[in-house]
Scaffold this motif. Structure first.
Motif, PDB file in Angstrom:
ATOM      1  N   VAL A 177       0.823  -1.216   0.000  1.00 30.16           N
ATOM      2  CA  VAL A 177       0.000   0.000   0.000  1.00 30.16           C
ATOM      3  C   VAL A 177       0.858   1.268   0.000  1.00 30.16           C
ATOM      4  O   VAL A 177       0.381   2.346  -0.357  1.00 30.16           O
ATOM      5  N   TYR A 178       2.122   1.160   0.380  1.00 33.26           N
ATOM      6  CA  TYR A 178       2.981   2.335   0.476  1.00 33.26           C
ATOM      7  C   TYR A 178       3.647   2.712  -0.839  1.00 33.26           C
ATOM      8  O   TYR A 178       4.210   3.816  -0.940  1.00 33.26           O
ATOM      9  N   GLY A 179       3.639   1.840  -1.826  1.00 31.27           N
ATOM     10  CA  GLY A 179       4.453   2.108  -2.992  1.00 31.27           C
ATOM     11  C   GLY A 179       5.926   2.077  -2.614  1.00 31.27           C
ATOM     12  O   GLY A 179       6.390   1.160  -1.947  1.00 31.27           O
ATOM     13  N   PRO A 193      -0.011   2.976  -3.683  1.00 28.59           N
ATOM     14  CA  PRO A 193       0.358   1.675  -4.252  1.00 28.59           C
ATOM     15  C   PRO A 193       0.672   1.783  -5.738  1.00 28.59           C
ATOM     16  O   PRO A 193       0.077   2.579  -6.463  1.00 28.59           O
ATOM     17  N   SER A 194       1.611   0.922  -6.181  1.00 33.17           N
ATOM     18  CA  SER A 194       2.060   0.970  -7.568  1.00 33.17           C
ATOM     19  C   SER A 194       1.607  -0.242  -8.372  1.00 33.17           C
ATOM     20  O   SER A 194       2.057  -0.431  -9.500  1.00 33.17           O
ATOM     21  N   SER A 195       0.729  -1.076  -7.808  1.00 32.20           N
ATOM     22  CA  SER A 195       0.227  -2.260  -8.512  1.00 32.20           C
ATOM     23  C   SER A 195      -1.255  -2.435  -8.218  1.00 32.20           C
ATOM     24  O   SER A 195      -1.778  -1.889  -7.228  1.00 32.20           O
ATOM     25  N   ILE A 196      -1.928  -3.207  -9.052  1.00 37.03           N
ATOM     26  CA  ILE A 196      -3.344  -3.512  -8.806  1.00 37.03           C
ATOM     27  C   ILE A 196      -3.489  -4.245  -7.474  1.00 37.03           C
ATOM     28  O   ILE A 196      -4.412  -3.975  -6.701  1.00 37.03           O
ATOM     29  N   TYR A 197      -2.576  -5.167  -7.199  1.00 37.13           N
ATOM     30  CA  TYR A 197      -2.620  -5.863  -5.911  1.00 37.13           C
ATOM     31  C   TYR A 197      -2.581  -4.858  -4.764  1.00 37.13           C
ATOM     32  O   TYR A 197      -3.381  -4.925  -3.829  1.00 37.13           O
ATOM     33  N   GLY A 198      -1.639  -3.918  -4.816  1.00 39.18           N
ATOM     34  CA  GLY A 198      -1.535  -2.927  -3.757  1.00 39.18           C
ATOM     35  C   GLY A 198      -2.798  -2.090  -3.627  1.00 39.18           C
ATOM     36  O   GLY A 198      -3.239  -1.765  -2.515  1.00 39.18           O
ATOM     37  N   ILE A 199      -3.399  -1.735  -4.758  1.00 38.94           N
ATOM     38  CA  ILE A 199      -4.639  -0.958  -4.727  1.00 38.94           C
ATOM     39  C   ILE A 199      -5.749  -1.744  -4.039  1.00 38.94           C
ATOM     40  O   ILE A 199      -6.512  -1.208  -3.229  1.00 38.94           O
ATOM     41  N   GLN A 250      -5.190  -1.789  -0.283  1.00 40.31           N
ATOM     42  CA  GLN A 250      -5.578  -0.515   0.302  1.00 40.31           C
ATOM     43  C   GLN A 250      -7.101  -0.421   0.417  1.00 40.31           C
ATOM     44  O   GLN A 250      -7.635   0.036   1.438  1.00 40.31           O
ATOM     45  N   ALA A 251      -7.798  -0.892  -0.619  1.00 38.11           N
ATOM     46  CA  ALA A 251      -9.260  -0.855  -0.593  1.00 38.11           C
ATOM     47  C   ALA A 251      -9.811  -1.763   0.500  1.00 38.11           C
ATOM     48  O   ALA A 251     -10.741  -1.384   1.239  1.00 38.11           O
ATOM     49  N   GLN A 252      -9.258  -2.971   0.634  1.00 35.66           N
ATOM     50  CA  GLN A 252      -9.683  -3.877   1.706  1.00 35.66           C
ATOM     51  C   GLN A 252      -9.562  -3.196   3.067  1.00 35.66           C
ATOM     52  O   GLN A 252     -10.491  -3.215   3.887  1.00 35.66           O
ATOM     53  N   PHE A 293       1.370  -6.563   6.521  1.00 33.97           N
ATOM     54  CA  PHE A 293       2.428  -7.564   6.488  1.00 33.97           C
ATOM     55  C   PHE A 293       3.504  -7.183   5.469  1.00 33.97           C
ATOM     56  O   PHE A 293       3.206  -6.725   4.370  1.00 33.97           O
ATOM     57  N   GLN A 294       4.747  -7.422   5.851  1.00 35.92           N
ATOM     58  CA  GLN A 294       5.859  -7.303   4.923  1.00 35.92           C
ATOM     59  C   GLN A 294       5.991  -8.660   4.210  1.00 35.92           C
ATOM     60  O   GLN A 294       5.001  -9.340   4.026  1.00 35.92           O
TER      61      GLN A 294
END
Length: 378
Positions: A133-135, A185-191, A194-196, A216-217
């Motif tokens: 989520v941080y990019g 976020p820089s990916s669809i996964y990250g987006i 963040q939405a979750q 989680f890291q």
């Protein structure tokens, strides 16, 4: 006091280990998992050690978070939800967008819709968020300012400049990223992660349910999927080493991640389930140590006692970040949590486990071809 815990995605890597831990402590555990082939194989009852590891520890409901009926059936008498269910993998998320959004965002929305509109006994929900989520995360400038750079320019990376830059600044120094960092976020996964997180933290507060977000890291260790070529360089590199194949290291090999061992991740999550006074909190769960990909390969070679050829190719994936390093102060203060397993010890235990597992069919080349065909691997 014993809880009745529902773990969505509970037959996965983190979920199955958490289920065993909570059951051992006397909690009643229910798992809802769709047992996707990419993680559990063609016939999960015979091809998924993670599923078998739940025998005697949890009631397993096979179903999807995208089904309101499956969710409703699993929710009966639940007091704590650990929401782990998600499609994972930065690279794959960039071209299976609908599947990632439907599961990660749509499934979370269905869960919350039930909590808002139907009677329930849930008092706390823990959501598995992500470092993604941080990019690019946090850096320090030469004059001591903390900055949060934008995603790297693809033209720079293609030209071999893999470092992170900030307009108007010179060299940047990586520093731990705190929870107060902007989310970019820089990916669809990250987006989707963040939405979750946003959906759960906002909705839970409105209905009197405590919510905790754990960012989680890179969680690793025995039990992580060796079948899924889209997540986890440790699993990918280990398979290549066992097959005697060369390892292709993207970028220049100095990109780094904050690796946290599975036992530590489970410890933090178990505490988040029961610790009083943590409702409404967002916490990084990591080791607070940054390890480069080249150091990962060296650690694996040491643990396996062998080597294979290594090629530093300079290739890169769209959506990948350069580094991540977590500020773990808040988890230490609120949960009394601190990662206990050094990376090299975790790698040794991971490799010991890997060597007891069958060598999986190598889908890694296919996954790279899929990304290349869509111009996402360059």
């Amino acid at each position: 006091m014993p809880e009745s815990v529902l773990i969505t995605g509970g037959a996965g890597f983190i979920g199955s280990a958490l289920a065993r831990r909570l059951a051992t402590e006397g909690h009643r555990v229910t798992v809802l998992d769709s047992l996707v082939r990419q993680v559990h194989g063609e016939d999960p009852t015979t091809t998924s050690p993670l599923l078998r590891s739940l025998d005697g520890y949890a009631q397993v409901n096979v179903g999807s978070v995208t089904s309101s009926t499956d969710l409703s059936n699993a929710l009966a008498d639940t007091s704590v939800i650990v929401h782990l269910a998600a499609e994972t993998g930065t690279g794959q998320s960039m071209y299976e967008i609908d599947r990632y959004v439907q599961t990660n965002v749509g499934g979370t929305a269905k869960l919350l819709d039930l909590l808002v509109n139907a009677p329930h006994s849930v008092r706390r929900i823990i959501v598995a968020s992500s470092r993604s989520v941080y990019g690019e995360g946090a850096y320090r400038t030469s004059d001591g300012k903390t900055v949060f750079p934008p995603y790297r320019d693809a033209a720079d990376v293609a030209a071999g400049d893999f470092d992170v830059h900030m307009p108007g600044e010179t060299a940047l120094e990586l520093i731990p990223t705190p929870e107060t960092a902007p989310l970019q976020p820089s990916s669809i996964y990250g987006i989707t992660k963040q939405a979750q997180e946003s959906l759960i933290m906002t909705t839970a507060a409105s209905i009197g349910v405590e919510a905790v977000s754990l960012r989680f890291q890179n969680v690793f260790g025995p039990g992580q999927s060796l079948k899924n070529p889209y997540t986890g360089i440790l699993a990918i590199f280990s398979t290549l080493i066992r097959q005697g194949k060369p390892i292709d290291i993207f970028e220049d090999g100095h990109e780094s991640r904050d690796f946290v061992f599975i036992d530590d991740a489970v410890e933090a999550t178990a505490r988040a389930c029961t610790m009083p006074g943590v409702g409404g909190s967002v916490m990084n769960i990591g080791s607070g140590v940054s390890t480069s990909v080249l150091d990962v390969v060296d650690a694996l070679f040491q643990a396996f006692g062998t080597t294979v050829p290594v090629v530093v190719s300079g290739r890169f994936r769209t959506g990948d970040i350069r580094h991540n390093l977590a500020d773990t102060t808040r988890a230490r203060e609120l949960l009394g949590f601190e990662a206990r397993t050094p990376f090299v010890d975790g790698i040794r235990r991971f490799v010991e486990w890997v060597q007891t597992e069958p060598t999986e069919l190598d889908d890694y080349d296919r996954s790279l071809a899929e990304m290349s065909a869509r111009n996402l691997l360059k």
